[in-house]
Design a protein around this motif. Structure first.
Motif, mmCIF file in Angstrom:
data_model
loop_
_atom_site.group_PDB
_atom_site.id
_atom_site.type_symbol
_atom_site.label_atom_id
_atom_site.label_comp_id
_atom_site.label_asym_id
_atom_site.label_seq_id
_atom_site.Cartn_x
_atom_site.Cartn_y
_atom_site.Cartn_z
ATOM 1 N N THR A 143 0.834 -1.197 0.000
ATOM 2 C CA THR A 143 0.000 0.000 0.000
ATOM 3 C C THR A 143 0.867 1.244 0.000
ATOM 4 O O THR A 143 1.808 1.355 0.795
ATOM 5 C CB THR A 143 -0.936 0.020 1.216
ATOM 6 N N THR B 247 -3.336 0.525 -3.231
ATOM 7 C CA THR B 247 -2.904 -0.803 -2.799
ATOM 8 C C THR B 247 -2.761 -1.710 -4.015
ATOM 9 O O THR B 247 -3.699 -1.829 -4.813
ATOM 10 C CB THR B 247 -3.904 -1.420 -1.806
ATOM 11 N N THR C 122 -2.040 -5.461 -5.524
ATOM 12 C CA THR C 122 -2.142 -6.868 -5.170
ATOM 13 C C THR C 122 -2.030 -7.717 -6.425
ATOM 14 O O THR C 122 -2.570 -7.347 -7.478
ATOM 15 C CB THR C 122 -3.492 -7.177 -4.491
ATOM 16 N N THR D 15 -4.364 -6.222 -9.342
ATOM 17 C CA THR D 15 -5.474 -5.437 -8.809
ATOM 18 C C THR D 15 -4.918 -4.219 -8.081
ATOM 19 O O THR D 15 -3.978 -4.340 -7.288
ATOM 20 C CB THR D 15 -6.332 -6.257 -7.837
ATOM 21 N N SER E 197 -6.336 -1.149 -5.719
ATOM 22 C CA SER E 197 -7.511 -0.685 -4.989
ATOM 23 C C SER E 197 -7.178 0.564 -4.189
ATOM 24 O O SER E 197 -6.010 0.921 -4.004
ATOM 25 C CB SER E 197 -8.035 -1.787 -4.061
ATOM 26 N N THR E 198 -8.221 1.226 -3.684
ATOM 27 C CA THR E 198 -8.038 2.457 -2.926
ATOM 28 C C THR E 198 -9.202 2.625 -1.951
ATOM 29 O O THR E 198 -10.298 2.089 -2.173
ATOM 30 C CB THR E 198 -7.953 3.680 -3.859
ATOM 31 N N HIS F 211 -12.095 -0.595 -14.328
ATOM 32 C CA HIS F 211 -12.251 -0.147 -12.947
ATOM 33 C C HIS F 211 -13.710 -0.006 -12.557
ATOM 34 O O HIS F 211 -14.608 0.139 -13.407
ATOM 35 C CB HIS F 211 -11.531 1.181 -12.739
ATOM 36 N N ASN F 212 -13.934 -0.057 -11.254
ATOM 37 C CA ASN F 212 -15.221 0.298 -10.684
ATOM 38 C C ASN F 212 -14.996 1.425 -9.691
ATOM 39 O O ASN F 212 -14.003 2.160 -9.791
ATOM 40 C CB ASN F 212 -15.910 -0.920 -10.052
ATOM 41 N N SER G 130 -13.883 1.578 -6.610
ATOM 42 C CA SER G 130 -12.691 1.592 -5.752
ATOM 43 C C SER G 130 -11.602 0.618 -6.185
ATOM 44 O O SER G 130 -10.591 0.498 -5.490
ATOM 45 C CB SER G 130 -13.091 1.260 -4.306
ATOM 46 N N THR G 131 -11.778 -0.075 -7.305
ATOM 47 C CA THR G 131 -10.819 -1.104 -7.704
ATOM 48 C C THR G 131 -10.524 -1.015 -9.198
ATOM 49 O O THR G 131 -11.424 -0.811 -10.020
ATOM 50 C CB THR G 131 -11.365 -2.507 -7.378
ATOM 51 N N THR H 286 -8.660 -3.357 -12.158
ATOM 52 C CA THR H 286 -8.258 -4.738 -12.357
ATOM 53 C C THR H 286 -7.762 -4.923 -13.785
ATOM 54 O O THR H 286 -8.308 -4.326 -14.731
ATOM 55 C CB THR H 286 -9.436 -5.703 -12.109
#
Length: 739
Positions: free
Chosen positions: A122, A144, A146, A197, A199-200, A238-239, A241-242, A244
């Motif tokens: 992160t 973040t 992953t 991935t 994310s936030t 993306h959506n 908060s993520t 991919t």
């Protein structure tokens, strides 16, 4: 000043006549700057790229104190790759949180706070909160990264580390992160296909691609914009908060925050996105100079960030660099500014490393000092200090007695030196030969370093010495006393040379090759250019240091040890680290009113003139042993022990006046100890000799490492050094090398 600067002076130097019992050799001439090699002052015979070949002198063959198994140290094998475990490991490093407990506390790797947890890394571009009492950086999970894996989350692995970098591997997800200090990009390598991935905790407002999906602009609802670069096209969706990857990806990803919306700023990051550092070393090639060398990949020139002290020391005559004022990141340490160049050379002004006072003592003051000296020497009692066998306590009393010997030389009172010599032998030898009842220096091989008998089974014993708390400041007191004893008794010095070099090597080792007993520069941070003292203790605020002056003493004492043993390389490296520690203290611990000369907010500046404890992520007005209101202790802990080099640490007389005036109201508080008043009066003596002397005469007690003799020596060695330019010249190291 109380007396004219034209008064007669008598300067005492190591080459001055000594008592008949001493056969101390004259110190060596300084090394030529162009050829000065800086070998490890430890006893390890191995060479490294920054070391000259060891001397054949058998007296510097490796010496190890008796080995012990510590019951309080953590197991490093959980986080370090197996191939790293055969060598000593860092115990005060910039990434220490990554290898303690669960390894999931963040560390500040400028310009980002970085946390590794649950097989993910992160990034946080920290905001700063400031109040009258403290200022600190706030962590939030901005980005973040992953790699999707069917395996259970596992602890990360440190696969390599250097002075300026650490490489983290995430098992099972095939992610490798190159974390290089001062790099605006975090670089992630994937050697085989991985589903990535990102994310936030914030809302993703936009994630648009450019340049055939090799660049993405990611905008968040907290007004942050992040840039992502890929070594080959990567299809991201993306959506809220993520983000991919649509398909698995192999190659390189680089992510950087865009620090401001100016198109020129984005253009700079874009231009240098293809060249990335994977590691960085700091090399000492000449006295008062350090060179940063990065190993890089990709193409083009390397873009890094410099903190304010880097910019002050960056030498454009020794390296080819370009400073980009258009790229700035905020930081608790001051603005981080873009610098383009594959290597940097940082050059500091020389400082004086002397046995005695720089300007000498007025001969008319000799009787006053001698009167106090006789009383202090008469009170020396090795049996009395044996009742408290704590290493910190004993080290301070040893160094205090050593000060008396050097002051005796200056005031030509040689008849007291044999008594001081006996005291030093009686108190130092038991630590070196293992005969001290109740405590001893021992060696533990799990991390690689000296511990004490008491602290090897108790984390609180010897102020945390067994978990590597402030090794430099504790051992530094012993090294100071040892240097003085070896100076006045060269036979004794030769007898214990191997033990002494092993002791100083614990915190001054420059080698990191197989066979070395200690890690490289255990406490000194070669990117921040000052020391840390926290040891193997996890903290959300990162590393910390309270007393800069004790750190200065550690390296200054090592330089003195080099003088007495005829080791110009040890003189050079000790002097260099002292100079850098001093400049760092003046930059980050000394809080100036003038906003142009301070990295702190107006709110913090208004209430503080000196920091209590400085952490990687926090600046605190409180101390470990006193509340913020006890300002006299804040001053004292940044001045003790009072030495000739203290004059360089507090060379800015305007700031000294501000500091004393800020402290004076606290001296009227009920219960203020005379021991701490003495340090405030000592600083006052830099600009008001007579006023400070009158106050010192009224003291009824002294801090345990200080004495009436030492305070009188300090006051009576003051002189009108004139303008600041002349003052700097008089404090110059090369001018006083043979003192």
């Amino acid at each position: 000043m109380g007396q004219s600067s034209s008064r007669r002076r008598r300067r005492r130097t190591p080459s001055s006549p000594l008592p008949p019992s001493s056969s101390s050799p004259s110190p060596p001439p300084p090394p030529e700057p162009e050829q000065a090699a800086l070998p490890s002052p430890s006893s390890s015979p191995q060479e490294s790229p920054e070391m000259s070949p060891p001397r054949p002198d058998k007296s510097t063959d490796p010496f190890l104190f008796p080995e012990t198994k510590s019951s309080v140290l953590p197991d490093p094998s959980k986080f370090f790759a197996p191939h790293l475990l055969s060598n000593p490991l860092p115990t005060n490093s910039f990434f220490q949180n990554f290898v303690l407990n669960n390894g999931d506390q963040p560390e500040y790797i400028h310009p980002y706070l970085i946390r590794s947890s649950q097989s993910a890394l992160t990034l946080c571009y920290p905001s700063n909160f400031s109040s009258p009492s403290f200022t600190h950086q706030i962590f939030s999970a901005d980005i973040t990264i992953t790699g999707l894996s069917r395996l259970e989350p596992a602890a990360h692995i440190i696969s390599s580390f250097n002075d300026l970098s650490v490489t983290i591997d995430i098992p099972g997800s095939n992610l490798r992160f190159f974390l290089v200090r001062g790099c605006p990009f975090v670089t992630c390598s994937m050697n085989s296909k991985v589903e990535v991935t990102i994310s936030t905790i914030h809302e993703i407002l936009e994630c648009c691609s450019q340049y055939n999906q090799t660049k993405y602009i990611i905008k968040l609802n907290n007004n942050q914009t992040w840039l992502l670069y890929a070594s080959s096209p990567i299809n991201l969706t993306h959506n809220t908060s993520t983000i991919t990857s649509v398909s698995s990806f192999s190659g390189l990803i680089r992510i950087a925050l865009l620090p401001n919306p100016d198109p020129k700023c984005e253009a700079i990051l874009h231009r240098f996105s293809s060249c990335y550092p994977i590691s960085g070393e700091a090399v000492f090639a000449r006295p008062f100079s350090v060179e940063y060398k990065w190993e890089k990949k990709g193409w083009g020139n390397l873009l890094m960030l410099a903190h304010p002290l880097h910019l002050k020391l960056l030498s454009d005559t020794d390296c080819t660099v370009t400073v980009l004022e258009g790229l700035k990141y905020r930081s608790i340490d001051g603005d981080l500014v873009g610098v383009v160049g594959d290597s940097w050379v940082l050059r500091n002004d020389p400082i004086a490393v002397t046995w005695h006072s720089i300007e000498g003592i007025n001969e008319e003051s000799f009787p006053k000092i001698i009167q106090a000296l006789n009383k202090d020497v008469e009170a020396l009692d090795p049996k009395a200090i044996a009742t408290n066998t704590e290493s910190y306590f004993q080290g301070k009393l040893i160094a205090r007695a050593a000060r008396l010997a050097l002051i005796a030389e200056e005031v030509c009172c040689f008849d007291v030196i044999p008594g001081i010599r006996s005291f030093l032998i009686d108190t130092i030898e038991p630590w070196l030969n293992g005969s001290l009842e109740g405590n001893a220096f021992l060696y533990e091989s799990k991390w690689g370093g000296i511990v004490t008998k008491q602290s090897s089974s108790d984390t609180g014993a010897d102020f945390g010495f067994g978990i590597y708390h402030h090794h430099h400041s504790q051992i530094g007191y012993f090294i100071y006393g040892i240097a003085v004893l070896a100076k006045i008794d060269s036979v004794w010095g030769r007898k214990y040379k191997r033990q002494v070099y092993s002791l100083v090597g614990d915190y001054m080792n420059l080698g990191r090759r197989e066979g070395s007993h200690y890690p490289k520069l255990r406490c000194f941070d070669l990117w921040k250019l000052h020391s840390w003292e926290g040891g193997l203790t996890e903290s959300a605020d990162g590393r910390n240091q309270e007393s800069t002056s004790e750190a200065v003493n550690a390296y200054y004492a090592a330089a003195l040890m080099g003088l007495v043993y005829g080791d110009p390389n040890l003189v050079a490296i000790g002097s260099t680290l002292s100079a850098m520690e001093i400049l760092s203290a003046q930059t980050w611990w000394h809080v100036r009113e003038d906003p142009e000369n301070s990295v702190y907010t107006q709110e913090f500046r208004k209430n503080n003139r000196v920091v209590g404890v400085l952490w990687a992520n926090k600046r605190d007005s409180g101390m470990r042993f006193a509340p913020p209101e006890w300002r006299e202790r804040r001053v004292g802990i940044q001045l003790l022990p009072l030495l000739p080099i203290s004059e360089a640490l507090f060379s800015d007389l305007q700031f000294v006046k501000e500091l004393v005036e800020w402290t004076e109201p606290a001296l009227r508080r009920d219960g203020v100890e005379d021991a701490w008043k003495g340090f405030v009066y000592a600083l006052e003596g830099l600009y008001d000799q007579e006023g400070a002397l009158e106050k010192i005469r009224s003291l009824n007690g002294y801090e345990e490492g200080n004495s009436e003799t030492n305070l009188l020596w300090w006051i009576h060695s003051r002189d009108d050094l004139g303008e600041e330019t002349d003052r700097a010249r008089k404090l110059c190291w090369s001018r006083h090398y043979t003192h």
